[in-house]
Design a protein around this motif. Structure first.
Motif, PDB file in Angstrom:
ATOM      1  N   HIS A 240     -13.079   4.334   2.196  1.00 48.76           N
ATOM      2  CA  HIS A 240     -11.800   3.788   1.724  1.00 48.76           C
ATOM      3  C   HIS A 240     -10.610   4.531   2.356  1.00 48.76           C
ATOM      4  O   HIS A 240      -9.558   3.952   2.595  1.00 48.76           O
ATOM      5  N   HIS A 295      -1.452  -0.637  -2.049  1.00 47.47           N
ATOM      6  CA  HIS A 295      -1.788  -0.383  -0.639  1.00 47.47           C
ATOM      7  C   HIS A 295      -0.796  -1.049   0.308  1.00 47.47           C
ATOM      8  O   HIS A 295      -0.829  -0.816   1.506  1.00 47.47           O
ATOM      9  N   HIS A 315       0.454   5.784  -4.184  1.00 46.88           N
ATOM     10  CA  HIS A 315      -0.901   5.653  -3.655  1.00 46.88           C
ATOM     11  C   HIS A 315      -0.954   5.883  -2.143  1.00 46.88           C
ATOM     12  O   HIS A 315      -1.978   6.328  -1.629  1.00 46.88           O
ATOM     13  N   HIS A 319      -3.483   8.419   0.313  1.00 44.01           N
ATOM     14  CA  HIS A 319      -4.167   8.112   1.574  1.00 44.01           C
ATOM     15  C   HIS A 319      -3.706   8.998   2.730  1.00 44.01           C
ATOM     16  O   HIS A 319      -4.151   8.821   3.854  1.00 44.01           O
TER      17      HIS A 319
HETATM   18 ZN   LIG Z   1      -6.516   3.286  -1.827  1.00 45.49          ZN
END
Ligand SMILES: [Zn+2]
Ligand SMILES: [Zn+2]
Length: 382
Positions: A240, A295, A315, A319
């Motif tokens: 992911h 995202h 978020h 990442h």
């Molecule tokens: Zn994510």
């Protein structure tokens, strides 16, 4: 401490090769192919609803109404296909689109009689795939165009095809995921307390929703954190994190083990709380929308909300491969548990300069699916 860290702006070069420009035929070509493919898949779903549609989803949508939309999809696919010939470029894409739509017409088109179906146990979620794809394109791709964080990031960015493959798999597998999640949760039947469930159900709907969100958040926080902190689990979750350009499609990238285990984990508190269908439906809808939203390549002014709910900025930091952001921002819905357990990283207006993992991963679907095994083997055969 992170106060000595120097934040930098991420630089995204405009990739002219991958860019969509009006009048070239590329937009028409891709519209034709996607509408043609979606039309063909839709006709197949109308032909074999017992095997290709989702029991839970069929109760929510109007199949006759959607068949009306299908008609437009088919004609627009042909229209865009012909346009590529008029514009004299990307005719191959136009040909593929027209070909797919022609097959869709040949096997029944948009006039198939609607079939009543019994609830089948295991099926492919073709309806879920088509509706989620169209919904995401309309809602999230439009938002990304209106409020982009990185203006130069193109729709067909690097590895979009790989993420589309994940999108397809994760949506087609919906019925298997639901069956697995329900089965796992039902193993905890000994913990069900009817009196407790009755008192939960007697509270207002909004309170029940909040309860569901917070308990799901707690479970998801720890499940997510374990995926990061347990060495054996990390290669599964690293898939992911291997995306290096985030957008509405990027969040789909996830190893199937993670996808299945995550849904099973989140089902447990929902099962034990015993909230009604209405609350459950609300939660599932909100959770699905938020999972895509966070995202997105999206710079919406969330104001004070960014200190309450998980937003794209929050978020995106999760990442990031930058030092102060590693192993932070695990929450899925609200930022509460990252705040409580001191794993929050939200440095004012800053966004990450770099996304991805610190160790490189394979760049193919198969390579990434096998990565939990190959990453272990490579330790022994170095
Ligand atoms: Zn994510
Ligand atoms: Zn993570």
């Amino acid at each position: 401490m992170t106060h000595d860290y120097e934040y930098q702006d991420r630089q995204v070069e405009l990739d002219r090769e991958r860019q969509f420009r009006l009048g070239e035929g590329k937009i028409s070509g891709y519209c034709s192919v996607f509408l043609g493919a979606l039309s063909l898949l839709s006709v197949l779903a109308y032909l074999y609803p017992a095997y290709l549609t989702t029991t839970e989803l069929r109760q929510v949508y109007d199949a006759a109404f959607l068949q009306g939309l299908l008609k437009y999809g088919m004609y627009f696919s042909l229209f865009f296909g012909i346009l590529t010939f008029v514009l004299k470029k990307y005719r191959l894409l136009g040909t593929i689109g027209i070909f797919l739509t022609t097959i869709a017409f040949a096997i029944g088109g948009h006039n198939l009689p609607l079939k009543g179906t019994e609830a089948h146990h295991l099926s492919l979620g073709l309806d879920w795939l088509i509706l989620a794809f169209l919904g995401s394109v309309f809602i999230f791709m439009s938002l990304e165009k209106l409020f982009p964080k990185y203006k130069n990031q193109v729709i067909l960015r690097k590895e979009w095809g790989l993420d589309l493959a994940y999108f397809c798999f994760n949506h087609l597998a919906i019925s298997a995921i639901i069956i697995y999640a329900n089965h796992t949760a039902s193993r905890f039947h000994w913990a069900v307390n009817p009196d407790f469930q009755a008192s939960v159900q007697s509270t207002p709907v909004l309170f029940q929703l909040l309860l569901v969100i917070l308990s799901a958040d707690f479970v998801l926080y720890w499940e997510h954190r374990l995926y990061h902190e347990v060495k054996l689990l990390w290669p599964v979750h690293a898939v992911h994190h291997s995306v290096e350009d985030l957008d509405w499609l990027a969040g789909s990238r996830g190893h199937f083990i993670q996808v299945f285990s995550e849904r099973a984990m989140v089902m447990l508190p929902l099962y034990l709380l015993g909230v009604g269908e209405q609350v459950l439906g609300l939660y599932v809808t909100l959770a699905a929308l938020q999972a895509v939203l966070i995202h997105c390549n999206l710079d919406l002014p969330f104001g004070f909300l960014k200190y309450i709910i998980v937003t794209p900025q929050f978020h995106h930091w999760h990442h990031s491969s930058e030092r102060p952001a590693i192993d932070t921002n695990y929450s899925a819905h609200t930022i509460l548990f990252d705040w409580v357990f001191k794993t929050m990283h939200l440095p004012g207006k800053h966004w990450p300069a770099k996304y991805g993992t610190t160790q490189p991963l394979p760049r193919t679907y198969l390579g990434q699916t096998l990565y939990p095994i190959t990453s272990q083997l490579s330790k022994y055969y170095k």
